[in-house]
Structure formats: C-alpha cells, structure tokens
Design a protein around this motif. Structure first.
Motif, PDB file in Angstrom:
ATOM      1  N   ILE A   1      42.764  39.774  55.899  1.00 42.26           N
ATOM      2  CA  ILE A   1      42.955  41.114  55.299  1.00 42.26           C
ATOM      3  C   ILE A   1      44.361  41.285  54.737  1.00 42.26           C
ATOM      4  O   ILE A   1      44.608  42.187  53.947  1.00 42.26           O
ATOM      5  N   SER A   2      45.270  40.413  55.131  1.00 45.14           N
ATOM      6  CA  SER A   2      46.640  40.471  54.619  1.00 45.14           C
ATOM      7  C   SER A   2      46.767  39.887  53.215  1.00 45.14           C
ATOM      8  O   SER A   2      47.838  39.922  52.613  1.00 45.14           O
ATOM      9  N   ALA A   3      45.673  39.373  52.672  1.00 51.18           N
ATOM     10  CA  ALA A   3      45.728  38.750  51.340  1.00 51.18           C
ATOM     11  C   ALA A   3      46.099  39.779  50.274  1.00 51.18           C
ATOM     12  O   ALA A   3      45.757  40.956  50.369  1.00 51.18           O
ATOM     13  N   HIS A   4      46.770  39.306  49.248  1.00 53.72           N
ATOM     14  CA  HIS A   4      47.190  40.161  48.138  1.00 53.72           C
ATOM     15  C   HIS A   4      45.976  40.746  47.405  1.00 53.72           C
ATOM     16  O   HIS A   4      44.922  40.111  47.355  1.00 53.72           O
ATOM     17  N   PHE A   5      46.137  41.931  46.830  1.00 51.70           N
ATOM     18  CA  PHE A   5      44.986  42.578  46.171  1.00 51.70           C
ATOM     19  C   PHE A   5      44.465  41.797  44.970  1.00 51.70           C
ATOM     20  O   PHE A   5      43.368  42.076  44.474  1.00 51.70           O
ATOM     21  N   SER A   6      45.222  40.808  44.512  1.00 54.01           N
ATOM     22  CA  SER A   6      44.725  40.006  43.388  1.00 54.01           C
ATOM     23  C   SER A   6      43.457  39.231  43.762  1.00 54.01           C
ATOM     24  O   SER A   6      42.700  38.831  42.872  1.00 54.01           O
ATOM     25  N   PHE A   7      43.210  39.041  45.066  1.00 56.34           N
ATOM     26  CA  PHE A   7      41.940  38.399  45.441  1.00 56.34           C
ATOM     27  C   PHE A   7      40.759  39.346  45.199  1.00 56.34           C
ATOM     28  O   PHE A   7      39.651  38.896  44.916  1.00 56.34           O
ATOM     29  N   GLN A   8      40.997  40.651  45.316  1.00 53.36           N
ATOM     30  CA  GLN A   8      39.960  41.625  44.928  1.00 53.36           C
ATOM     31  C   GLN A   8      39.688  41.500  43.431  1.00 53.36           C
ATOM     32  O   GLN A   8      38.554  41.558  42.976  1.00 53.36           O
ATOM     33  N   LYS A   9      40.777  41.359  42.674  1.00 57.25           N
ATOM     34  CA  LYS A   9      40.636  41.206  41.223  1.00 57.25           C
ATOM     35  C   LYS A   9      39.872  39.922  40.908  1.00 57.25           C
ATOM     36  O   LYS A   9      38.956  39.916  40.083  1.00 57.25           O
ATOM     37  N   ALA A  10      40.260  38.841  41.589  1.00 57.76           N
ATOM     38  CA  ALA A  10      39.583  37.558  41.369  1.00 57.76           C
ATOM     39  C   ALA A  10      38.095  37.693  41.666  1.00 57.76           C
ATOM     40  O   ALA A  10      37.250  37.170  40.928  1.00 57.76           O
ATOM     41  N   ALA A  11      37.765  38.391  42.753  1.00 57.49           N
ATOM     42  CA  ALA A  11      36.356  38.552  43.129  1.00 57.49           C
ATOM     43  C   ALA A  11      35.597  39.300  42.042  1.00 57.49           C
ATOM     44  O   ALA A  11      34.495  38.903  41.646  1.00 57.49           O
ATOM     45  N   ASP A  12      36.196  40.380  41.530  1.00 57.44           N
ATOM     46  CA  ASP A  12      35.533  41.147  40.477  1.00 57.44           C
ATOM     47  C   ASP A  12      35.384  40.310  39.211  1.00 57.44           C
ATOM     48  O   ASP A  12      34.304  40.215  38.632  1.00 57.44           O
ATOM     49  N   VAL A  13      36.471  39.685  38.787  1.00 65.01           N
ATOM     50  CA  VAL A  13      36.459  38.908  37.547  1.00 65.01           C
ATOM     51  C   VAL A  13      35.435  37.774  37.628  1.00 65.01           C
ATOM     52  O   VAL A  13      34.646  37.558  36.714  1.00 65.01           O
ATOM     53  N   LEU A  14      35.452  37.061  38.756  1.00 64.96           N
ATOM     54  CA  LEU A  14      34.696  35.811  38.852  1.00 64.96           C
ATOM     55  C   LEU A  14      33.306  35.977  39.447  1.00 64.96           C
ATOM     56  O   LEU A  14      32.540  35.006  39.504  1.00 64.96           O
ATOM     57  N   GLY A  15      32.986  37.185  39.890  1.00 64.34           N
ATOM     58  CA  GLY A  15      31.659  37.401  40.457  1.00 64.34           C
ATOM     59  C   GLY A  15      31.448  36.659  41.764  1.00 64.34           C
ATOM     60  O   GLY A  15      30.363  36.121  42.014  1.00 64.34           O
ATOM     61  N   VAL A  16      32.472  36.597  42.613  1.00 68.45           N
ATOM     62  CA  VAL A  16      32.297  36.011  43.944  1.00 68.45           C
ATOM     63  C   VAL A  16      32.488  37.114  44.981  1.00 68.45           C
ATOM     64  O   VAL A  16      33.125  38.129  44.710  1.00 68.45           O
ATOM     65  N   GLU A  17      31.933  36.878  46.150  1.00 66.52           N
ATOM     66  CA  GLU A  17      32.101  37.859  47.218  1.00 66.52           C
ATOM     67  C   GLU A  17      33.392  37.546  47.978  1.00 66.52           C
ATOM     68  O   GLU A  17      33.648  36.378  48.299  1.00 66.52           O
ATOM     69  N   LEU A  18      34.187  38.568  48.241  1.00 70.43           N
ATOM     70  CA  LEU A  18      35.408  38.370  49.028  1.00 70.43           C
ATOM     71  C   LEU A  18      35.162  38.869  50.444  1.00 70.43           C
ATOM     72  O   LEU A  18      34.800  40.029  50.647  1.00 70.43           O
ATOM     73  N   ARG A  19      35.326  37.991  51.425  1.00 70.39           N
ATOM     74  CA  ARG A  19      35.145  38.362  52.820  1.00 70.39           C
ATOM     75  C   ARG A  19      36.511  38.366  53.491  1.00 70.39           C
ATOM     76  O   ARG A  19      37.207  37.345  53.489  1.00 70.39           O
ATOM     77  N   LEU A  20      36.864  39.494  54.073  1.00 66.03           N
ATOM     78  CA  LEU A  20      38.200  39.636  54.651  1.00 66.03           C
ATOM     79  C   LEU A  20      38.146  39.563  56.171  1.00 66.03           C
ATOM     80  O   LEU A  20      37.432  40.324  56.826  1.00 66.03           O
ATOM     81  N   ALA A  21      38.924  38.633  56.711  1.00 68.35           N
ATOM     82  CA  ALA A  21      38.939  38.413  58.165  1.00 68.35           C
ATOM     83  C   ALA A  21      40.112  39.156  58.794  1.00 68.35           C
ATOM     84  O   ALA A  21      41.200  39.234  58.216  1.00 68.35           O
ATOM     85  N   GLU A  22      39.892  39.657  59.987  1.00 67.73           N
ATOM     86  CA  GLU A  22      40.953  40.335  60.730  1.00 67.73           C
ATOM     87  C   GLU A  22      42.121  39.384  60.986  1.00 67.73           C
ATOM     88  O   GLU A  22      41.953  38.159  61.027  1.00 67.73           O
ATOM     89  N   VAL A  23      43.286  39.957  61.203  1.00 59.56           N
ATOM     90  CA  VAL A  23      44.456  39.157  61.570  1.00 59.56           C
ATOM     91  C   VAL A  23      44.726  39.323  63.069  1.00 59.56           C
ATOM     92  O   VAL A  23      44.165  40.220  63.707  1.00 59.56           O
ATOM     93  N   ASP A  24      45.577  38.448  63.609  1.00 57.22           N
ATOM     94  CA  ASP A  24      45.878  38.547  65.040  1.00 57.22           C
ATOM     95  C   ASP A  24      46.972  39.600  65.281  1.00 57.22           C
ATOM     96  O   ASP A  24      47.431  40.257  64.343  1.00 57.22           O
ATOM     97  N   SER A  25      47.396  39.719  66.531  1.00 54.97           N
ATOM     98  CA  SER A  25      48.357  40.780  66.870  1.00 54.97           C
ATOM     99  C   SER A  25      49.706  40.556  66.194  1.00 54.97           C
ATOM    100  O   SER A  25      50.512  41.475  66.076  1.00 54.97           O
ATOM    101  N   ASN A  26      49.911  39.358  65.718  1.00 54.21           N
ATOM    102  CA  ASN A  26      51.157  39.051  65.026  1.00 54.21           C
ATOM    103  C   ASN A  26      50.978  39.106  63.502  1.00 54.21           C
ATOM    104  O   ASN A  26      51.803  38.595  62.755  1.00 54.21           O
ATOM    105  N   ARG A  27      49.873  39.702  63.057  1.00 58.07           N
ATOM    106  CA  ARG A  27      49.580  39.903  61.633  1.00 58.07           C
ATOM    107  C   ARG A  27      49.346  38.597  60.868  1.00 58.07           C
ATOM    108  O   ARG A  27      49.473  38.543  59.649  1.00 58.07           O
TER     109      ARG A  27
END
Lengths: 335, 335
Positions: A84-110
């Motif tokens: 989930i810490s990934a940059h929002f450009s992966f949302q853009k990539a998902a929209d542009v490229l028609g792929v599903e973006l799955r966001l995984a939780e991070v640990d207590s140290n982010r």
C-alpha cells in the motif's frame, strides 16, 4: 522530490535543449550520452550489463515495468501486487494498462509484509513491486524476500527506487540487482541525483524486457522504440549524464550524509516540540503535526505537503539546507 | 521534426529547469504559465475554453486521446480507427492500452478515405483519428467528414496536429475545433512551435475527457492528475508559453511562409533533377530518390530520414534555411 539541478547538470541541459534522444540516428551524440548514463545507473545498482533508458521520470518507469510484465506473461486478466506504500503512479499504470492492482498491507515498520504480498498472489500475477525508499516514509521493502516470492509465482520483480536510488548505495540495505533477483528498476536522476527534469531511469536485467516494449518506427532511421514517449528530452539525458559523471560516487555520498544528518536534526526538532516522528531511515521525515499547525506554517510561506494519513512530511533534498530547517523549526516552536 | 528553440523559448526553458508543473501547488508560477499556454493553444485551434495540458509530446497526446475514449466508452473490446498515414505512436497506444488499432486505406491524394474509415467502424469503435499534417507527406485529412462519421458511430474524434498545428492556422484547411466537432487534439509547441523539448499539447473540448484520465494523488496538495507522466518539465511548459507569447500569430505566419516557400523551392529542385515529388501542401517534401542516392547524400553528411515507402523526406523546419537547401540541391545534382 525535485531539486535544483547541479551546475554541471544545468549546463549540460542547456547545451542539449534541442536534441532528441528519441531519434538516435539523427542525434548520435545525445544517444551516446544516454548509453553512458544507463551504464552509470547500472554501476550504481549492481547491474553489469544494464538494458534501459533515461525516462521522463518514475511514473514512466513504473508504467513500463508493469507493461513489460503484462506483455511477457500473456495472461487473460493480469494483476500486479504492490504494498500500500507504493506510489500512486501504480494506480495510473493499472488504469492505463488494464491490469488489476492489488495492494498488500505493510508491517508495523511501514515496510511491505511478505506474507500479505504472498496472500494476494495468484496464477495471474505478472509483477510484484518492492519500494526502495517509499515516497511517504522513506522505507525500504525486503527486496530479496520479495524477489523470491515473485519468482516462485512466475512473476517479475520491479523495484521502485525513483527517490531512494541515489542515497541507498551509501547504506547497508539490500535493494539492488546484485543483492537480489530484481528484474526491473526505476531510479530517477532528477530526484536525489540532481539532474534537471525530466530525467528518470528505467533499467532491466534482461534484454527481453525492453524487447517486450518495442514498437516499430517506420520513418526513423532506427527501427524500433521501447520508450513510452516518442520525442524525448535531450536536456534531461545530458543532465543525467553530467550529474552522475560529476557526483558518482563521492559527491552523492557527501550529499547523502548531509541530507541524512539534516533529516535526523529536524526529526529531533519535531520531537522536542512534542510531536511523534516516523524515524528517518533515509533522508525523509514525517511528523504527526496537527493540520491547523501545518496551515499556520503554510501561511508563513512554508511549502509542505502531507502524507496520505496527514503527517507533515519533509524530504531532505539537496536544496534543503540546515539553516532553512533551523528557520522552519523556529517557526514551528513559536506556534 | 524537432528544431532549434526560439531564443525566447530557450531563455524561458533555462529559467524553469527546476520547476515541476506536475505539482502545481508547490510550483504555482509554472502552473499559471501552463494555463496560459493551454489558452493560447485553444486560441490557435478555435477552442474557447480548452481543457488540456502541456504534454511530453505527440505520442503522449495520442495515447491520452485513445485512453480517454476507451475509459469513457467502457466497451469490452474497444477499437480505434485511423488512416494508415497515422503516426506509429498509435501502434504504441494500442499496445499500451490494450485496444485494437484498425488502419484504413488512404485516397489517391494520401488523405484518409472516409468510406474506408466507415467500413472499419463497428459498435466497439471508441475513437476515430484524423491527421492534420501527416508525418510522412504533410497531408490534412477531411476532418469535418471524419467528425460526422465518428459521432454517428458514437465514437470520439481525435485530430493529430502534432506537427501541422502551428502552420495550419495560416492555410485554408478545415482542421480545428471550430471547423468541425473535434473532441481532442494533439498539437506540439516543440515542433513547428519552436519551443524546447519536451513541449507537446493535449487539448479536449469537454472537461469529462480530462476527468476520464484523472487518478488521485494522495501526497500532493493537488488532488488529482490527468497527465500520463508524473513529474513534468517546467522548461518545456515555460518555453511553450514563451514561444507562443513571442510568435503567435505574426511570427508563426512568417515562419510558415518561409518554410512553405522553401518546401516549394526544394520540390522544384527535385523535379528538375528528374525525381517524382509528392506535392508539398504543407512545408514537407517527399521525393522518389533511389536508396543509393540517399546513401551517397548521407555519406556526405546530410541527415535525411526516409518515408515508410522509402522516399527521401525533407521537413522544412524553422532551422532549415534556403542556403542549406541550395547546398543540398547542389550535392543532389552532382550525383
């Protein structure tokens, strides 16, 4: 995360304002500089024979990594797993490229949690993303573990080191092509590398990754083009080359040490004002400062941008000096 | 199709090398210049309230037009219909965006043939493309007819005026938002507009088109981003603004007249050497010169790039002077 370009980078940018590395036969000089810049990025990231190019920035590198993975995998409904810490450009990539973006939780140290990543992976996963220096908290994901997870699933591993790539060589983190089976990486000379905008970097371990991005170019002397844009900035390429030629490695090490010391100094200043601080493992500080205080700081002319959770965030870029931070801390204390 | 930037454009580029229009709250000055640049492009293309931005170039504008049309249409297997004269960036757009590209034959004058376009259209067509100044022959497609065909099919019409947009205002062609129901357009200040690279233009008649491209931007003060790249070149934006401020309309008219006269002059020179010439309706000449002759010219240092069919092609950009052409013609005659 932009900064004033180094004088050598500025000078090079000005000399190549009219060159187009997108047309290498017409502009052989800038094309040769680009090859050298990619070699330098390879040296910096532990990759002996890098395939890649100087991109418009981290967003393009992320889009291209997803695109290459999608094109190589040829699955019906491709997905990409990122923290989930990934940059929002992966949302853009998902929209542009028609792929599903799955966001995984991070640990207590982010940092990316390998178990959470693993749970989201399936047969249609084409790419796993690890971040080496997250945008919001400067965290470095466990890249070697993520690369194993990705490859066990038949997916590629992309490392987003857009911001962190020019400071990580001076730390003990395992983040690069030599430390782990990384397939692709984004690393931006125009961030901590002190090149002029636009100068991002897209690197791949294998040539087949760039081949998966290539389209034919009928009217140019060169016959194919793997970049996302067409015409590209000669200024960006030349200034990336010049900055690395000038600063790698001694100048970047010095800058890292200065930036890291500044980050630790301002983190202490936040703490002595009673604010919770996210420990700056890289030169980036986030502090839990109330929105009202942030607004007061902004009204005094401080340009600060918040994290998604609302923390005040200071990136200790090269242009951020100790005296600037002292003046900021004085304003903060007075509120 | 790049050229030496106008001195005012170069100066502006140098002043804004460190600004990022991708982050408008942090960089309000360059953001205001971008708004003015988009207004100027609107004036040039007959659009009173333009929505758009300064892109990295024509490739980005073409990708974004296809992306917006695809996102707005929401059909299962979207396709785009373009003439075979379309720039190869539409192949790139098709690969990136997962849409089918259908290429329609052109007429005997190398312009899009409306009947051929019509035949390729079906319920899944989301976009029809018309070119206003083709890359290879400088042809202008029948834009008003294409816009009717597109809208009858429930598709959008995109005009690629990347190269032609800065000369067409001084011709009698019908090509712009005022002449026809054009939905989106690409028009590049960094080509005939004499701005520094990277400075393309993406324009839309309706706000919903840009909205269809927007992704959220959690850590920036601004809340969404409709561009393809993230960090963008302040130099490109500033130089686009400066070039148009300096040259629109009188300077561009003068340049068009000079370029067009040069194109006609070199076309005559080719003909008097006995070569077939594609009539230069815009400042771009293609001549049927044997490959061997082209190679001889290249070995003398002339940088000429061929069309897909192998013709020698000369684009009369602002830096191409009459004396340069005279020297070229002398070499041509001597072979």
């Amino acid at each position: 995360m932009c900064t004033e370009p180094h004088p050598a980078a500025r000078d090079a940018a000005e000399r190549f304002l009219a060159a187009n590395p997108g047309d290498p036969t017409t502009y052989p000089t800038i094309s040769a500089l680009e090859d050298e810049a990619v070699e330098a990025l390879g040296e910096m990231t532990g990759l002996e024979n890098p395939h890649g190019y100087i991109a418009s920035g981290g967003t393009e590198a992320n889009i291209q990594a997803v695109r290459a993975a999608r094109n190589l995998a040829e699955v019906e409904a491709p997905n990409v797993v990122a923290p989930i810490s990934a940059h929002f450009s992966f949302q853009k990539a998902a929209d542009v490229l028609g792929v599903e973006l799955r966001l995984a939780e991070v640990d207590s140290n982010r940092r990316a949690d390998p178990d959470a990543v693993n749970e989201l992976i399936d047969d249609d996963t084409v790419l796993v993303v690890g971040i080496a220096g997250t945008t919001e908290y400067g965290r470095v994901d466990p890249i070697p573990t993520l690369s194993e997870i990705a490859h066990d699933a038949g997916a590629l591993l992309h490392v987003d080191a857009a911001w962190g790539g020019f400071v990580l060589p001076f730390t003990d983190y395992e983040w690069n092509f030599d430390h782990a089976a990384v397939d692709t990486m984004g690393i931006d000379p125009h961030k901590m590398g002190q090149a002029a905008v636009p100068a991002g970097g897209f690197l791949a371990r294998e040539k087949r990754v760039l081949d998966a991005l290539a389209v034919e170019t009928p009217y140019l002397e060169s016959t194919s083009q793997a970049t996302l844009t067409g015409t590209r900035s000669g200024a960006g390429v030349a200034s990336a080359w010049a900055a690395m030629d000038e600063l790698w490695p001694a100048g970047y090490r010095e800058q890292y040490e200065r930036s890291q010391a500044n980050a630790e100094w301002i983190a202490d200043a936040f703490e002595s004002c009673g604010y919770d601080v996210v420990d700056p493992v890289l030169p980036l500080v986030a502090a839990d400062v109330p929105r009202k205080t942030v607004e007061s700081l902004q009204s005094r002319g401080w340009r600060v941008s918040p994290t998604g959770s609302g923390e005040l965030r200071i990136v200790c870029m090269p242009h951020v000096t100790r005296s600037m931070l002292e003046s900021f801390a004085a304003d903060l204390e007075s509120l």
